[in-house]
Design an enzyme around this catalytic site. Structure first.
Site, PDB file in Angstrom:
ATOM      1  N   GLU A 228       0.841   3.992   2.875  1.00 59.09           N
ATOM      2  CA  GLU A 228      -0.260   4.962   2.748  1.00 59.09           C
ATOM      3  C   GLU A 228      -0.021   6.013   3.816  1.00 59.09           C
ATOM      4  O   GLU A 228      -0.312   5.800   4.993  1.00 59.09           O
ATOM      5  CB  GLU A 228      -1.615   4.259   2.968  1.00 59.09           C
TER       6      GLU A 228
ATOM      7  N   CYS B 130      -6.710  11.839   6.689  1.00 65.36           N
ATOM      8  CA  CYS B 130      -5.464  12.007   5.920  1.00 65.36           C
ATOM      9  C   CYS B 130      -5.689  12.790   4.639  1.00 65.36           C
ATOM     10  O   CYS B 130      -4.784  13.470   4.171  1.00 65.36           O
ATOM     11  CB  CYS B 130      -4.867  10.647   5.592  1.00 65.36           C
TER      12      CYS B 130
HETATM   13  P1  NAD Z   1       1.390   6.573  13.209  1.00 67.92           P
HETATM   14  O1  NAD Z   1       2.376   6.496  12.104  1.00 67.92           O
HETATM   15  O2  NAD Z   1       1.794   7.210  14.474  1.00 67.92           O
HETATM   16  O3  NAD Z   1       0.896   5.082  13.617  1.00 67.92           O
HETATM   17  C1  NAD Z   1       0.380   4.182  12.666  1.00 67.92           C
HETATM   18  C2  NAD Z   1       0.618   2.768  13.162  1.00 67.92           C
HETATM   19  O4  NAD Z   1       2.018   2.554  13.262  1.00 67.92           O
HETATM   20  C3  NAD Z   1       0.020   2.453  14.526  1.00 67.92           C
HETATM   21  O5  NAD Z   1      -0.534   1.159  14.480  1.00 67.92           O
HETATM   22  C4  NAD Z   1       1.217   2.518  15.453  1.00 67.92           C
HETATM   23  O6  NAD Z   1       1.112   1.650  16.560  1.00 67.92           O
HETATM   24  C5  NAD Z   1       2.343   2.074  14.562  1.00 67.92           C
HETATM   25  N1  NAD Z   1       3.629   2.652  14.945  1.00 67.92           N
HETATM   26  C6  NAD Z   1       3.850   3.833  15.584  1.00 67.92           C
HETATM   27  N2  NAD Z   1       5.186   4.008  15.782  1.00 67.92           N
HETATM   28  C7  NAD Z   1       5.796   2.934  15.243  1.00 67.92           C
HETATM   29  C8  NAD Z   1       7.157   2.529  15.122  1.00 67.92           C
HETATM   30  N3  NAD Z   1       8.141   3.281  15.607  1.00 67.92           N
HETATM   31  N4  NAD Z   1       7.430   1.362  14.511  1.00 67.92           N
HETATM   32  C9  NAD Z   1       6.439   0.604  14.006  1.00 67.92           C
HETATM   33  N5  NAD Z   1       5.126   0.933  14.098  1.00 67.92           N
HETATM   34  C10 NAD Z   1       4.809   2.073  14.710  1.00 67.92           C
HETATM   35  O7  NAD Z   1       0.099   7.247  12.583  1.00 67.92           O
HETATM   36  P2  NAD Z   1      -1.263   7.618  13.298  1.00 67.92           P
HETATM   37  O8  NAD Z   1      -1.042   8.754  14.219  1.00 67.92           O
HETATM   38  O9  NAD Z   1      -1.938   6.405  13.824  1.00 67.92           O
HETATM   39  O10 NAD Z   1      -2.132   8.115  12.034  1.00 67.92           O
HETATM   40  C11 NAD Z   1      -2.077   9.395  11.548  1.00 67.92           C
HETATM   41  C12 NAD Z   1      -1.203   9.475  10.314  1.00 67.92           C
HETATM   42  O11 NAD Z   1      -1.617   8.521   9.359  1.00 67.92           O
HETATM   43  C13 NAD Z   1      -1.335  10.813   9.607  1.00 67.92           C
HETATM   44  O12 NAD Z   1      -0.055  11.216   9.151  1.00 67.92           O
HETATM   45  C14 NAD Z   1      -2.239  10.512   8.418  1.00 67.92           C
HETATM   46  O13 NAD Z   1      -2.082  11.370   7.324  1.00 67.92           O
HETATM   47  C15 NAD Z   1      -1.839   9.121   8.086  1.00 67.92           C
HETATM   48  N6  NAD Z   1      -2.918   8.423   7.415  1.00 67.92           N
HETATM   49  C16 NAD Z   1      -2.773   8.097   6.109  1.00 67.92           C
HETATM   50  C17 NAD Z   1      -3.814   7.469   5.443  1.00 67.92           C
HETATM   51  C18 NAD Z   1      -3.725   7.088   3.995  1.00 67.92           C
HETATM   52  O14 NAD Z   1      -4.580   6.312   3.572  1.00 67.92           O
HETATM   53  N7  NAD Z   1      -2.752   7.562   3.248  1.00 67.92           N
HETATM   54  C19 NAD Z   1      -4.987   7.165   6.141  1.00 67.92           C
HETATM   55  C20 NAD Z   1      -5.081   7.510   7.475  1.00 67.92           C
HETATM   56  C21 NAD Z   1      -4.045   8.128   8.105  1.00 67.92           C
END
Ligand code: NAD
Length: 442
Positions: free
Chosen positions: A194, A228
């Site tokens: 997602e 998002c």
């Molecule tokens: P992110 O990808 O930075 O982090 C998400 C999760 O992944 C966190 O728990 C983080 O600790 C983990 N993570 C970060 N780096 C990682 C790595 N290298 N390896 C494994 N795990 C890792 O995202 P964010 O900043 O928390 O959220 C914002 C993003 O999420 C935006 O792009 C937004 O559009 C998207 N989003 C999508 C939805 C949806 O339902 N499609 C909903 C909310 C947010």
């Protein structure tokens, strides 16, 4: 203990979860306020109520979702009865982001548990108060071997991804989604991603502009634009640009007052890194409205930007903050060129009263989901699947779609023994012409 097979056990644990979430409603509001001053109204509307409603819906329907489904048998297999069994995958890893930290942790978790899986949840490190509360509610509800929250940052998530899982459900950025997909490929683990994208919001000259302005302002600036599925940019017909801008400004004043910093209804940016990223995006531009910022507060006011460079950072990646750039179009070729610059978005919004235009947009553009004459609210109907397409994600969930996502569909054909039609068995001899005829007939 087997968590997977006993549907009554699954249902009882989800009832317990519902009970515990209801007990903690005030704590949920407090935690989100502590993390990024999320307004209580928005927390109840977009975090706790969504989870409570999804839990009730799941508890009510999960037995019927879990029952083997009989499908019409093929006469080729006569006499048989054919079924689809929903089987839990087993051990599921859920990784969630910070922007809706309660809801985006619990919705996948509920679906995974309903489908009979055990779950390890890794909530975001950027919302420490909410993630701690999520973990507390999980400890109060589940046996540790059934569901557990593991708190920590990307390094913890990376360690978890090295383990072998039966399913991985990731919500977050497209960049990290690719890391998750690579890790999952190592064991051919099925995944749902997602992710995000650059969501267009098209407003044509036939639209009810006052209503459009109100619904855009609400969907864009809720959660300080850190949603998002928020409209990322506006694409408006040149004829109505001036009028729409005036209406947007009026709606922003109406919602947050002359000084949004003092409004209890406007959230803060999640951390100083994102605050710096967002303020840098608007720095080169003449600001149409807003643009005020206070670093110590991680405050950035609702902002409208016009006359910007489409090649700039503002229009490259997902904005994910309270900045709304306005682009214009004169004809549908202009729309095609603008949308064509970006990958398939998570959402698309269209404001129009022109049914033919609406049909063309829906037919020509691929996007995760969206609304005609509104923003964001498609998310709230659990009977609609939620998910992205292409770079905005793969797979879907919400309601029964979530249950199905976390279930392997096992096809089983039960053959009767009272008769055996022998044409398929060797030696084939002269049976070929008969089998050809039969296959044509079917
Ligand atoms: P992110 O990808 O930075 O982090 C998400 C999760 O992944 C966190 O728990 C983080 O600790 C983990 N993570 C970060 N780096 C990682 C790595 N290298 N390896 C494994 N795990 C890792 O995202 P964010 O900043 O928390 O959220 C914002 C993003 O999420 C935006 O792009 C937004 O559009 C998207 N989003 C999508 C939805 C949806 O339902 N499609 C909903 C909310 C947010």
């Amino acid at each position: 203990m087997h968590f997977s097979h006993d549907i009554r056990f699954r249902k009882e644990t989800l009832q317990k979860l519902l009970h515990n979430i209801l007990l903690h409603q005030a704590d949920i509001v407090e935690a989100l306020h502590k993390d990024f001053r999320k307004p209580a109204f928005e927390t109840i509307m977009s975090e706790s109520s969504i989870v409570i409603s999804d839990l009730k819906h799941t508890i009510k329907n999960m037995e019927s979702w879990a029952r083997p489904k009989k499908v019409r048998a093929s006469l080729l297999n006569f006499p048989s009865r054919d079924y689809i069994y929903s089987e839990p995958y087993g051990k599921v890893l859920v990784i969630s982001p910070w922007n809706y930290p309660f809801q985006l942790s619990f919705l996948p978790l509920i679906a995974a548990v309903a489908a009979g899986n055990s779950v390890v949840l890794k909530p975001s490190e950027l919302t420490p108060a909410t993630s701690a509360l999520v973990s507390k509610i999980i400890r109060e509800t589940f046996d540790v071997k059934h569901v557990v929250a593991v708190l920590g940052d990307a390094t913890i998530a990376a360690d978890l991804l090295k383990k072998k899982w039966d399913y991985i459900f990731f919500t977050g950025s497209t960049a990290v989604g690719k890391i998750v997909a690579k890790a999952a490929a190592e064991n051919l683990t099925p995944i749902t991603l997602e992710l995000g994208g650059k969501n267009p919001c098209i407003v044509d000259h036939t639209a009810n502009l006052k209503l459009a302005a109100r619904r855009i302002v609400w969907g864009k600036f809720m959660n300080a634009g850190q949603t998002c599925i928020a409209p990322d940019y506006l694409l408006v017909h040149t004829k109505i640009k001036g009028k729409l801008i005036a209406l947007l400004q009026a709606e922003m004043e109406q919602a947050y007052g002359g000084n949004p910093e003092a409004s209890p209804d406007f959230a803060r940016i999640i951390n100083s890194g994102h605050w710096k990223r967002l303020t840098a995006l608007i720095e080169p531009y003449k600001i149409l409205y807003g643009g005020q910022s206070v670093e110590a507060e991680r405050y950035l006011s609702p902002t409208l930007i016009d006359e910007f460079n489409v090649e700039s950072a503002l229009m490259k990646g997902e904005i994910f903050g309270p900045i709304l750039p306005i682009l214009t179009y004169e004809n549908e070729d202009d729309i095609r060129r603008t949308l064509g610059r970006y990958e398939k978005p998570l959402s698309l919004y269209l404001f129009t009263e022109n049914k033919e235009f609406e049909k063309r947009i829906l037919r020509h553009y691929s996007f995760g989901g969206g609304c005609i004459n509104d923003t964001v609210v498609h998310f709230s109907n659990k009977r609609l699947p939620f998910g992205g397409v292409g770079q905005s994600g793969m797979g879907m969930y919400h309601g029964k779609y979530g249950f199905d996502t976390f279930s392997h569909k096992k096809s089983v054909l039960k053959k009767a023994s009272w008769i055996d039609i022998t044409i398929r068995y060797a030696p084939y001899g002269k049976k070929l012409k008969w089998i050809k005829r039969i296959m044509e007939w079917f």
